[in-house]
Design an enzyme around this catalytic site. Sequence first.
Site, PDB file in Angstrom:
ATOM      1  N   SER A  18       0.822  -1.214   0.000  1.00 34.91           N
ATOM      2  CA  SER A  18       0.000   0.000   0.000  1.00 34.91           C
ATOM      3  C   SER A  18       0.858   1.266   0.000  1.00 34.91           C
ATOM      4  O   SER A  18       1.813   1.392   0.768  1.00 34.91           O
ATOM      5  CB  SER A  18      -0.926   0.013   1.211  1.00 34.91           C
ATOM      6  OG  SER A  18      -1.573   1.262   1.298  1.00 34.91           O
ATOM      7  N   LYS A  69     -12.670  -4.520   1.602  1.00 30.88           N
ATOM      8  CA  LYS A  69     -13.551  -3.391   1.299  1.00 30.88           C
ATOM      9  C   LYS A  69     -15.053  -3.719   1.292  1.00 30.88           C
ATOM     10  O   LYS A  69     -15.868  -2.908   1.709  1.00 30.88           O
ATOM     11  CB  LYS A  69     -13.182  -2.792  -0.061  1.00 30.88           C
ATOM     12  CG  LYS A  69     -11.949  -1.900  -0.035  1.00 30.88           C
ATOM     13  CD  LYS A  69     -11.586  -1.518  -1.456  1.00 30.88           C
ATOM     14  CE  LYS A  69     -11.095  -0.122  -1.560  1.00 30.88           C
ATOM     15  NZ  LYS A  69     -10.869   0.330  -2.936  1.00 30.88           N
ATOM     16  N   ASP A 106     -13.603   6.474  -3.461  1.00 31.19           N
ATOM     17  CA  ASP A 106     -12.995   6.125  -4.759  1.00 31.19           C
ATOM     18  C   ASP A 106     -13.637   6.885  -5.924  1.00 31.19           C
ATOM     19  O   ASP A 106     -12.941   7.329  -6.843  1.00 31.19           O
ATOM     20  CB  ASP A 106     -13.101   4.617  -5.017  1.00 31.19           C
ATOM     21  CG  ASP A 106     -12.110   3.821  -4.173  1.00 31.19           C
ATOM     22  OD1 ASP A 106     -11.066   4.380  -3.796  1.00 31.19           O
ATOM     23  OD2 ASP A 106     -12.397   2.646  -3.880  1.00 31.19           O
ATOM     24  N   GLY A 131     -14.172  -3.119 -18.280  1.00 30.90           N
ATOM     25  CA  GLY A 131     -14.190  -3.840 -17.006  1.00 30.90           C
ATOM     26  C   GLY A 131     -15.514  -3.663 -16.291  1.00 30.90           C
ATOM     27  O   GLY A 131     -16.257  -2.704 -16.565  1.00 30.90           O
ATOM     28  N   ALA A 132     -15.805  -4.604 -15.389  1.00 29.90           N
ATOM     29  CA  ALA A 132     -17.075  -4.534 -14.643  1.00 29.90           C
ATOM     30  C   ALA A 132     -16.897  -5.036 -13.218  1.00 29.90           C
ATOM     31  O   ALA A 132     -17.835  -5.550 -12.614  1.00 29.90           O
ATOM     32  CB  ALA A 132     -18.144  -5.351 -15.379  1.00 29.90           C
ATOM     33  N   GLY A 133     -15.694  -4.872 -12.660  1.00 31.43           N
ATOM     34  CA  GLY A 133     -15.429  -5.307 -11.285  1.00 31.43           C
ATOM     35  C   GLY A 133     -15.680  -4.176 -10.293  1.00 31.43           C
ATOM     36  O   GLY A 133     -16.417  -3.224 -10.586  1.00 31.43           O
ATOM     37  N   ALA A 135     -13.680  -1.815  -9.177  1.00 33.23           N
ATOM     38  CA  ALA A 135     -13.174  -0.504  -9.594  1.00 33.23           C
ATOM     39  C   ALA A 135     -14.125   0.133 -10.607  1.00 33.23           C
ATOM     40  O   ALA A 135     -14.396   1.335 -10.551  1.00 33.23           O
ATOM     41  CB  ALA A 135     -11.779  -0.656 -10.188  1.00 33.23           C
ATOM     42  N   TYR A 222      -1.528   2.320 -12.270  1.00 35.37           N
ATOM     43  CA  TYR A 222      -0.507   3.373 -12.125  1.00 35.37           C
ATOM     44  C   TYR A 222       0.916   2.828 -12.036  1.00 35.37           C
ATOM     45  O   TYR A 222       1.862   3.585 -11.817  1.00 35.37           O
ATOM     46  CB  TYR A 222      -0.823   4.305 -10.943  1.00 35.37           C
ATOM     47  CG  TYR A 222      -1.000   3.623  -9.620  1.00 35.37           C
ATOM     48  CD1 TYR A 222      -2.270   3.288  -9.171  1.00 35.37           C
ATOM     49  CD2 TYR A 222       0.087   3.319  -8.818  1.00 35.37           C
ATOM     50  CE1 TYR A 222      -2.451   2.652  -7.958  1.00 35.37           C
ATOM     51  CE2 TYR A 222      -0.084   2.697  -7.604  1.00 35.37           C
ATOM     52  CZ  TYR A 222      -1.354   2.364  -7.182  1.00 35.37           C
ATOM     53  OH  TYR A 222      -1.528   1.731  -5.981  1.00 35.37           O
ATOM     54  N   GLY A 243      -3.451   6.654 -13.502  1.00 34.79           N
ATOM     55  CA  GLY A 243      -4.189   6.147 -12.342  1.00 34.79           C
ATOM     56  C   GLY A 243      -3.705   6.645 -10.989  1.00 34.79           C
ATOM     57  O   GLY A 243      -4.406   6.474  -9.986  1.00 34.79           O
TER      58      GLY A 243
HETATM   59  P1  ATR Z   1     -11.404  -4.896  -9.135  1.00 33.00           P
HETATM   60  O1  ATR Z   1     -12.165  -4.904  -7.843  1.00 33.00           O
HETATM   61  O2  ATR Z   1      -9.978  -4.432  -8.991  1.00 33.00           O
HETATM   62  O3  ATR Z   1     -12.118  -4.180 -10.231  1.00 33.00           O
HETATM   63  P2  ATR Z   1     -12.280  -7.497 -10.011  1.00 33.00           P
HETATM   64  O4  ATR Z   1     -13.594  -7.276  -9.345  1.00 33.00           O
HETATM   65  O5  ATR Z   1     -11.622  -8.822  -9.870  1.00 33.00           O
HETATM   66  O6  ATR Z   1     -11.212  -6.438  -9.533  1.00 33.00           O
HETATM   67  O7  ATR Z   1     -12.458  -7.144 -11.578  1.00 33.00           O
HETATM   68  C1  ATR Z   1     -11.444  -7.310 -12.486  1.00 33.00           C
HETATM   69  C2  ATR Z   1     -11.909  -6.805 -13.868  1.00 33.00           C
HETATM   70  O8  ATR Z   1     -10.831  -6.973 -14.802  1.00 33.00           O
HETATM   71  C3  ATR Z   1     -13.078  -7.587 -14.425  1.00 33.00           C
HETATM   72  O9  ATR Z   1     -13.853  -6.724 -15.219  1.00 33.00           O
HETATM   73  C4  ATR Z   1     -12.370  -8.639 -15.289  1.00 33.00           C
HETATM   74  O10 ATR Z   1     -13.158  -9.182 -16.328  1.00 33.00           O
HETATM   75  P3  ATR Z   1     -14.089 -10.479 -16.052  1.00 33.00           P
HETATM   76  O11 ATR Z   1     -15.320  -9.994 -15.350  1.00 33.00           O
HETATM   77  O12 ATR Z   1     -14.359 -11.034 -17.400  1.00 33.00           O
HETATM   78  O13 ATR Z   1     -13.264 -11.423 -15.200  1.00 33.00           O
HETATM   79  C5  ATR Z   1     -11.272  -7.799 -15.877  1.00 33.00           C
HETATM   80  N1  ATR Z   1     -10.152  -8.630 -16.367  1.00 33.00           N
HETATM   81  C6  ATR Z   1      -9.191  -9.216 -15.619  1.00 33.00           C
HETATM   82  N2  ATR Z   1      -8.329  -9.894 -16.413  1.00 33.00           N
HETATM   83  C7  ATR Z   1      -8.762  -9.745 -17.694  1.00 33.00           C
HETATM   84  C8  ATR Z   1      -8.309 -10.178 -18.983  1.00 33.00           C
HETATM   85  N3  ATR Z   1      -7.215 -10.944 -19.098  1.00 33.00           N
HETATM   86  N4  ATR Z   1      -9.019  -9.794 -20.069  1.00 33.00           N
HETATM   87  C9  ATR Z   1     -10.119  -9.026 -19.965  1.00 33.00           C
HETATM   88  N5  ATR Z   1     -10.603  -8.572 -18.780  1.00 33.00           N
HETATM   89  C10 ATR Z   1      -9.934  -8.919 -17.661  1.00 33.00           C
END
Ligand code: ATR
Length: 276
Positions: A18, A69, A106, A131-133, A135, A222, A243
Amino acid sequence: MVSSIPLAGVMGWPVEHSLSPKLHGFWLREMGIKGHYVPLTVQPTDLARALWSLPALGFRGVNITVPHKEHVINLVDNVTPIAQKIGAVNTITVEEDGSLHGTNTDAFGFIENLKARAPEWDVGRPIVIIGAGGAARAVCVGLLEAGATEIRICNRTRSRSESLTREIQGNCIGVDWADRMEACEEVGLLVNTTSLGMHGGEPLSINLDRLPHHAVVSDIVYVPLETRLLAAAKLRGNTVVDGLGMLLYQAQPGFYSWFGQKPAVTSGLRAHVMNE
Ligand code: ATR
């Protein structure tokens, strides 16, 4: 009982990586505050006990990082609407009566950084989110609060972008991973919220030919500061936002609530945090 020497820290597991102690330490020294901000290694099984001990230990509050979190939301006494919406807490303040108040900064950090580094950004144009996680969720909530009119969420796993779209209830649509280039048409902002592009990992594979030249391109990665995505965008004339700023700005509200003074995000802070 709150200590007269203000104490705060960051709880995570592991927590050695961190950058928060470095950044809060810089502000404490810069402002001459006799306080401390410490890393707190807390395993998931100890999380509740560690949190509930904060008032007795004299802590004014803590930041929360991976993997806690989401869990913390159920362990604090009250949670702000934005933390509820994001589904995660990253900043806790110990109130006068010893209760724990949780929020999430955030989304604030992302938007403040974007406004500072790309003042020309037009919120009225469509936005592409990669992405859809967790973040992505914080970034989308921030963008919707800022007035975003259309967010195209493009994720490798389509079901996850669909759930995010449903849950955050804004002007969001899910887009197939294969359609990420087409989705860039007419957008004013493209954001990578995945870890793709991080040092030592695979880069984000995307062709930017369809992205307008006035669009802003932002990456939450970042390390390195200039990802391959940002380098490609810069080369074709797009404004880029790295970032690191999000990390710096998200720390401001916590510092203010624990130590009572508003810290500034400066080039000196950026250099200090990035240089070991
Ligand atoms: P965070 O909380 O940091 O956002 P997370 O919830 O694990 O972490 O989400 C990671 C994101 O990166 C997801 O959108 C993931 O896509 P999937 O939902 O398909 O898993 C995306 N991601 C990670 N590795 C990837 C890769 N090699 N190609 C495309 N997307 C990826």
